[in-house]
Design an enzyme around this catalytic site. Sequence first.
Site, PDB file in Angstrom:
ATOM      1  N   PRO A 293       0.776  -1.242   0.000  1.00  0.00           N
ATOM      2  CA  PRO A 293       0.000   0.000   0.000  1.00  0.00           C
ATOM      3  C   PRO A 293       0.814   1.303   0.000  1.00  0.00           C
ATOM      4  O   PRO A 293       0.247   2.379  -0.175  1.00  0.00           O
ATOM      5  CB  PRO A 293      -0.821  -0.107   1.289  1.00  0.00           C
ATOM      6  N   TYR A 385       3.424   9.105  -8.121  1.00  0.00           N
ATOM      7  CA  TYR A 385       2.453   9.196  -7.026  1.00  0.00           C
ATOM      8  C   TYR A 385       1.112   9.757  -7.532  1.00  0.00           C
ATOM      9  O   TYR A 385       0.046   9.262  -7.151  1.00  0.00           O
ATOM     10  CB  TYR A 385       3.006  10.062  -5.886  1.00  0.00           C
TER      11      TYR A 385
HETATM   12  P1  FAD Z   1     -11.794  -5.754  -3.637  1.00  0.00           P
HETATM   13  O1  FAD Z   1     -11.978  -4.398  -3.057  1.00  0.00           O
HETATM   14  O2  FAD Z   1     -11.054  -6.761  -2.840  1.00  0.00           O
HETATM   15  O3  FAD Z   1     -13.229  -6.312  -4.008  1.00  0.00           O
HETATM   16  C1  FAD Z   1     -13.442  -7.661  -4.369  1.00  0.00           C
HETATM   17  C2  FAD Z   1     -14.858  -8.072  -4.066  1.00  0.00           C
HETATM   18  O4  FAD Z   1     -15.039  -9.417  -4.480  1.00  0.00           O
HETATM   19  C3  FAD Z   1     -15.191  -8.028  -2.585  1.00  0.00           C
HETATM   20  O5  FAD Z   1     -16.371  -7.298  -2.354  1.00  0.00           O
HETATM   21  C4  FAD Z   1     -15.335  -9.490  -2.183  1.00  0.00           C
HETATM   22  O6  FAD Z   1     -16.314  -9.684  -1.178  1.00  0.00           O
HETATM   23  C5  FAD Z   1     -15.749 -10.126  -3.490  1.00  0.00           C
HETATM   24  N1  FAD Z   1     -15.395 -11.545  -3.585  1.00  0.00           N
HETATM   25  C6  FAD Z   1     -14.297 -12.178  -3.147  1.00  0.00           C
HETATM   26  N2  FAD Z   1     -14.342 -13.487  -3.414  1.00  0.00           N
HETATM   27  C7  FAD Z   1     -15.499 -13.711  -4.047  1.00  0.00           C
HETATM   28  C8  FAD Z   1     -16.123 -14.862  -4.574  1.00  0.00           C
HETATM   29  N3  FAD Z   1     -15.557 -16.080  -4.498  1.00  0.00           N
HETATM   30  N4  FAD Z   1     -17.316 -14.727  -5.163  1.00  0.00           N
HETATM   31  C9  FAD Z   1     -17.923 -13.518  -5.250  1.00  0.00           C
HETATM   32  N5  FAD Z   1     -17.390 -12.396  -4.764  1.00  0.00           N
HETATM   33  C10 FAD Z   1     -16.200 -12.482  -4.171  1.00  0.00           C
HETATM   34  N6  FAD Z   1      -5.212   1.512  -2.900  1.00  0.00           N
HETATM   35  C11 FAD Z   1      -5.062   2.782  -3.366  1.00  0.00           C
HETATM   36  O7  FAD Z   1      -5.182   3.008  -4.584  1.00  0.00           O
HETATM   37  N7  FAD Z   1      -4.810   3.855  -2.533  1.00  0.00           N
HETATM   38  C12 FAD Z   1      -4.660   3.666  -1.186  1.00  0.00           C
HETATM   39  O8  FAD Z   1      -4.501   4.659  -0.461  1.00  0.00           O
HETATM   40  C13 FAD Z   1      -4.753   2.307  -0.665  1.00  0.00           C
HETATM   41  N8  FAD Z   1      -4.628   2.064   0.641  1.00  0.00           N
HETATM   42  C14 FAD Z   1      -4.845   0.787   1.125  1.00  0.00           C
HETATM   43  C15 FAD Z   1      -4.726   0.565   2.483  1.00  0.00           C
HETATM   44  C16 FAD Z   1      -4.950  -0.716   2.998  1.00  0.00           C
HETATM   45  C17 FAD Z   1      -4.804  -0.934   4.473  1.00  0.00           C
HETATM   46  C18 FAD Z   1      -5.328  -1.788   2.126  1.00  0.00           C
HETATM   47  C19 FAD Z   1      -5.606  -3.178   2.668  1.00  0.00           C
HETATM   48  C20 FAD Z   1      -5.437  -1.569   0.767  1.00  0.00           C
HETATM   49  C21 FAD Z   1      -5.197  -0.289   0.254  1.00  0.00           C
HETATM   50  N9  FAD Z   1      -5.302  -0.032  -1.111  1.00  0.00           N
HETATM   51  C22 FAD Z   1      -5.079   1.240  -1.586  1.00  0.00           C
HETATM   52  C23 FAD Z   1      -5.661  -1.114  -2.041  1.00  0.00           C
HETATM   53  C24 FAD Z   1      -7.143  -1.131  -2.421  1.00  0.00           C
HETATM   54  O9  FAD Z   1      -7.942  -1.152  -1.262  1.00  0.00           O
HETATM   55  C25 FAD Z   1      -7.455  -2.348  -3.313  1.00  0.00           C
HETATM   56  O10 FAD Z   1      -6.525  -2.380  -4.355  1.00  0.00           O
HETATM   57  C26 FAD Z   1      -8.901  -2.295  -3.879  1.00  0.00           C
HETATM   58  O11 FAD Z   1      -9.830  -2.648  -2.890  1.00  0.00           O
HETATM   59  C27 FAD Z   1      -9.067  -3.247  -5.065  1.00  0.00           C
HETATM   60  O12 FAD Z   1     -10.409  -3.261  -5.483  1.00  0.00           O
HETATM   61  P2  FAD Z   1     -11.058  -4.541  -6.152  1.00  0.00           P
HETATM   62  O13 FAD Z   1     -12.458  -4.150  -6.490  1.00  0.00           O
HETATM   63  O14 FAD Z   1     -10.168  -5.036  -7.218  1.00  0.00           O
HETATM   64  O15 FAD Z   1     -11.031  -5.677  -5.032  1.00  0.00           O
HETATM   65  C1  DHB Z   2      -3.822   5.693   2.796  1.00  0.00           C
HETATM   66  C2  DHB Z   2      -3.386   4.436   2.474  1.00  0.00           C
HETATM   67  C3  DHB Z   2      -2.207   4.303   1.773  1.00  0.00           C
HETATM   68  O1  DHB Z   2      -1.762   3.085   1.429  1.00  0.00           O
HETATM   69  C4  DHB Z   2      -1.453   5.409   1.396  1.00  0.00           C
HETATM   70  O2  DHB Z   2      -0.292   5.233   0.731  1.00  0.00           O
HETATM   71  C5  DHB Z   2      -1.903   6.656   1.714  1.00  0.00           C
HETATM   72  C6  DHB Z   2      -3.108   6.798   2.418  1.00  0.00           C
HETATM   73  C7  DHB Z   2      -5.086   5.836   3.559  1.00  0.00           C
HETATM   74  O3  DHB Z   2      -5.707   4.828   3.877  1.00  0.00           O
HETATM   75  O4  DHB Z   2      -5.469   6.972   3.850  1.00  0.00           O
END
Ligand code: FAD
Ligand code: DHB
Length: 390
Positions: A293, A385
């Site tokens: 992240p 960034y």
């Molecule tokens: P997800 O959000 O994981 O959504 C997937 C969905 O699929 C979920 O709703 C789940 O329930 C569903 N699913 C799973 N398995 C199944 C199944 N078998 N059948 C049906 N449905 C299913 N990214 C940034 O760009 N900026 C940030 O600041 C940032 N900070 C982060 C901080 C933290 C602490 C974390 C953990 C992540 C962060 N990220 C950040 C990453 C970002 O949250 C993810 O990349 C994003 O959620 C990806 O979206 P997605 O829709 O691909 O997947």
């Molecule tokens: C947040 C998460 C990140 O991974 C980051 O690089 C900056 C901000 C956030 O959750 O606010």
Amino acid sequence: MRTQVAIIGSGPAGLLLGQLLYRASIDNVIVDRASKTHILTRIRAGVLEEGTAALLEQAGVDARLKAQNLLHDGFDLVFDNEVHHIDLFGLTGGKRVHVYGQTEMTRDLMDAREAEGLETYYGADDVLPHDFDGDNPRVSFVCDGQSIDIDCDFIAGCDGFHGVSRQSPPAGAMTVMEKTYPFGWLGLMADVPPVSDELIYANHQRGFALCSMRSPTRSRYYIQCPLEDHVEDWSDTRFWDELRRRLPAQIAAKITTAPPLEMSIAPLRSVVSEPMRFGRLFLAGDAAHIVPPTGAKGLNLAASDVHYLFEGLREFYTDRSSAGIDAYSARALHRVWNAERFSWWMTSVMHRFPQMSAFDRRLQQAEFYQLVHSKAASTALAENYVGLPF
Ligand code: FAD
Ligand code: DHB
């Protein structure tokens, strides 16, 4: 049931794709195994690139983003208590980032979907994609005790890292490349004013710390922790004390504390599955790749994947051309690898690794000196960034 595009996963990738397709008159159904409430209480990303915000505008779901987001022109990097400001706006010729919670973005997309009455299944069990190596793919699942099949033209696997889509192609069809890091991030959300107007990323001898926010009254903080740690090991007092110790005294003194709304630990990893398509199954977002992240890239990459996939599908349905969907994987992966490189680099520079040698440490310091003294180095950081173009 029949639709044009069956979408597995109602995270930001699936919901954004569904909304863009709907606005282009392409039928779609979303199936998620989690409940709506569960999805809306997962606290994740906070930083959106301008390209992601533009896609939300294109999808017609940017009203609350425009009204409530915080536009950030820069952030602070701190190395051993020395603060260096990164002027994103100045270094990139006027680009900024939007601070707006992933949860809010997800809620906006869910509300828009519901307002249009688009078919969505939450709490689905046994979700499975079938026959995507032929022309008649299908998604099956069980919802409220009822077995349901969706016949479709294409399946979009937007079900994240733990989803079923990336596991479904035959063994050997996709190459998975992975890098793990020997630490996690412990995050805390609290209703207190942020310690600063901008984000602060700190590399301290006790480990990494990040000060972020969701609004002028809600803060989000992270600290690097050992992989073996559990949230129960961390009282909120211990968290606040540790956070303060990792920040310069003048910043630490300004931190306001309150009981946490949420605390959780996320492991850090880099993963890419190649290619991002198998037959009529397309992977997008965390289903295809994970970044640590540190560079705030995960959600933004999910958005750029969706952009390429949506354009490909639109071309297929409106121009009767497969060129866009055929190019999808290569286009998306080009951007994915750039973000993987940046996230790996920022993670390597900002964290304390368990077995760091004096040599490794000097290299980190040299990276910091480069950023402080070379405009070219700072510009490269800023360009990545704010997000590379797509
Ligand atoms: P997800 O959000 O994981 O959504 C997937 C969905 O699929 C979920 O709703 C789940 O329930 C569903 N699913 C799973 N398995 C199944 C199944 N078998 N059948 C049906 N449905 C299913 N990214 C940034 O760009 N900026 C940030 O600041 C940032 N900070 C982060 C901080 C933290 C602490 C974390 C953990 C992540 C962060 N990220 C950040 C990453 C970002 O949250 C993810 O990349 C994003 O959620 C990806 O979206 P997605 O829709 O691909 O997947
Ligand atoms: C947040 C998460 C990140 O991974 C980051 O690089 C900056 C901000 C956030 O959750 O606010």
